[in-house]
Design a protein around this motif. Structure first.
Motif, mmCIF file in Angstrom:
data_model
loop_
_atom_site.group_PDB
_atom_site.id
_atom_site.type_symbol
_atom_site.label_atom_id
_atom_site.label_comp_id
_atom_site.label_asym_id
_atom_site.label_seq_id
_atom_site.Cartn_x
_atom_site.Cartn_y
_atom_site.Cartn_z
ATOM 1 N N CYS A 2 0.858 -1.187 0.000
ATOM 2 C CA CYS A 2 0.000 0.000 0.000
ATOM 3 C C CYS A 2 0.887 1.227 0.000
ATOM 4 O O CYS A 2 2.081 1.146 0.297
ATOM 5 N N GLY A 3 0.328 2.353 -0.367
ATOM 6 C CA GLY A 3 1.080 3.605 -0.347
ATOM 7 C C GLY A 3 2.268 3.613 -1.286
ATOM 8 O O GLY A 3 3.252 4.302 -1.028
ATOM 9 N N GLY A 4 2.192 2.835 -2.349
ATOM 10 C CA GLY A 4 3.297 2.782 -3.295
ATOM 11 C C GLY A 4 4.429 1.848 -2.882
ATOM 12 O O GLY A 4 5.451 1.770 -3.553
ATOM 13 N N SER A 5 4.247 1.142 -1.765
ATOM 14 C CA SER A 5 5.260 0.190 -1.291
ATOM 15 C C SER A 5 4.692 -1.220 -1.333
ATOM 16 O O SER A 5 3.484 -1.421 -1.247
ATOM 17 N N ASP A 6 5.571 -2.169 -1.438
ATOM 18 C CA ASP A 6 5.173 -3.572 -1.516
ATOM 19 C C ASP A 6 6.073 -4.383 -0.601
ATOM 20 O O ASP A 6 7.270 -4.083 -0.482
ATOM 21 N N ALA A 7 5.516 -5.411 0.018
ATOM 22 C CA ALA A 7 6.324 -6.280 0.879
ATOM 23 C C ALA A 7 7.453 -6.930 0.095
ATOM 24 O O ALA A 7 8.524 -7.212 0.639
ATOM 25 N N MET A 8 7.227 -7.150 -1.177
ATOM 26 C CA MET A 8 8.249 -7.768 -2.015
ATOM 27 C C MET A 8 9.404 -6.822 -2.324
ATOM 28 O O MET A 8 10.427 -7.253 -2.847
ATOM 29 N N ASP A 9 9.252 -5.527 -1.974
ATOM 30 C CA ASP A 9 10.375 -4.602 -2.131
ATOM 31 C C ASP A 9 11.538 -5.061 -1.259
ATOM 32 O O ASP A 9 12.701 -4.833 -1.588
ATOM 33 N N GLY A 10 11.205 -5.674 -0.123
ATOM 34 C CA GLY A 10 12.239 -6.227 0.747
ATOM 35 C C GLY A 10 13.065 -5.180 1.487
ATOM 36 O O GLY A 10 14.190 -5.452 1.875
ATOM 37 N N THR A 11 12.478 -3.993 1.687
ATOM 38 C CA THR A 11 13.229 -2.958 2.400
ATOM 39 C C THR A 11 12.496 -2.552 3.680
ATOM 40 O O THR A 11 11.275 -2.666 3.778
ATOM 41 N N ARG A 12 13.270 -2.054 4.608
ATOM 42 C CA ARG A 12 12.690 -1.557 5.861
ATOM 43 C C ARG A 12 11.765 -0.371 5.576
ATOM 44 O O ARG A 12 10.698 -0.244 6.162
ATOM 45 N N ALA A 63 9.942 0.248 2.957
ATOM 46 C CA ALA A 63 8.668 -0.212 2.407
ATOM 47 C C ALA A 63 7.760 -0.726 3.518
ATOM 48 O O ALA A 63 6.575 -0.391 3.574
ATOM 49 N N LEU A 64 8.304 -1.525 4.426
ATOM 50 C CA LEU A 64 7.500 -2.060 5.527
ATOM 51 C C LEU A 64 7.051 -0.958 6.479
ATOM 52 O O LEU A 64 5.923 -0.976 6.976
ATOM 53 N N CYS A 65 7.897 0.031 6.715
ATOM 54 C CA CYS A 65 7.518 1.162 7.580
ATOM 55 C C CYS A 65 6.389 1.970 6.943
ATOM 56 O O CYS A 65 5.451 2.384 7.630
ATOM 57 N N THR A 66 6.483 2.198 5.637
ATOM 58 C CA THR A 66 5.425 2.914 4.926
ATOM 59 C C THR A 66 4.110 2.158 5.031
ATOM 60 O O THR A 66 3.069 2.729 5.363
ATOM 61 N N MET A 67 4.146 0.869 4.791
ATOM 62 C CA MET A 67 2.935 0.050 4.870
ATOM 63 C C MET A 67 2.367 0.055 6.286
ATOM 64 O O MET A 67 1.149 0.199 6.474
ATOM 65 N N SER A 68 3.209 -0.084 7.276
ATOM 66 C CA SER A 68 2.755 -0.109 8.669
ATOM 67 C C SER A 68 2.096 1.207 9.057
ATOM 68 O O SER A 68 1.051 1.227 9.706
ATOM 69 N N ARG A 69 2.722 2.306 8.659
ATOM 70 C CA ARG A 69 2.187 3.630 8.993
ATOM 71 C C ARG A 69 0.815 3.827 8.359
ATOM 72 O O ARG A 69 -0.122 4.276 9.005
ATOM 73 N N LEU A 70 0.683 3.479 7.079
ATOM 74 C CA LEU A 70 -0.576 3.691 6.377
ATOM 75 C C LEU A 70 -1.661 2.738 6.874
ATOM 76 O O LEU A 70 -2.829 3.147 6.985
ATOM 77 N N GLN A 71 -1.340 1.514 7.184
ATOM 78 C CA GLN A 71 -2.340 0.578 7.687
ATOM 79 C C GLN A 71 -2.855 1.021 9.056
ATOM 80 O O GLN A 71 -4.035 0.896 9.336
ATOM 81 N N ALA A 72 -1.979 1.539 9.875
ATOM 82 C CA ALA A 72 -2.398 1.992 11.204
ATOM 83 C C ALA A 72 -3.284 3.219 11.127
ATOM 84 O O ALA A 72 -4.093 3.458 12.010
ATOM 85 N N SER A 73 -3.142 4.010 10.061
ATOM 86 C CA SER A 73 -3.969 5.226 9.943
ATOM 87 C C SER A 73 -5.361 4.888 9.456
ATOM 88 O O SER A 73 -6.249 5.658 9.548
#
Length: 84
Positions: A62-72, A74-84
């Motif tokens: 989500c937010g232009g990031s993907d878990a398959m990006d394999g970067t911290r 990307a996961l931080c972006t996803m976590s932040r957006l999911q929590a919002s």
């Protein structure tokens, strides 16, 4: 059946108190707490707010990031957006 009592229930146009929110596998509705069947499992909200929740149990990104990006990042972006 289960019931949440002593909560402040957040509804679309108001916050209501003094009711019991009854549910089983789905929401059943509100009832008078004094009129619940004896075998009802009671959950006491102790004055806390009770609001609907929506859980997305399967995402890849989500937010232009993907878990398959394999970067911290990307996961931080996803976590932040999911929590919002």
């Amino acid at each position: 059946m289960k019931a949440i009592i002593n909560g402040r229930f957040i509804l679309p146009q108001e916050i209501t108190e003094g009711q019991a929110l009854t549910f089983d596998k789905t929401l059943l509705g509100f009832a008078d707490p004094d009129q619940l069947p004896a075998d009802t499992e009671i959950i006491d909200a102790r004055g806390a707010y009770v609001a609907p929740g929506f859980i997305n149990i399967h995402i890849h990104g989500c937010g232009g990031s993907d878990a398959m990006d394999g970067t911290r990042d990307a996961l931080c972006t996803m976590s932040r957006l999911q929590a919002s």
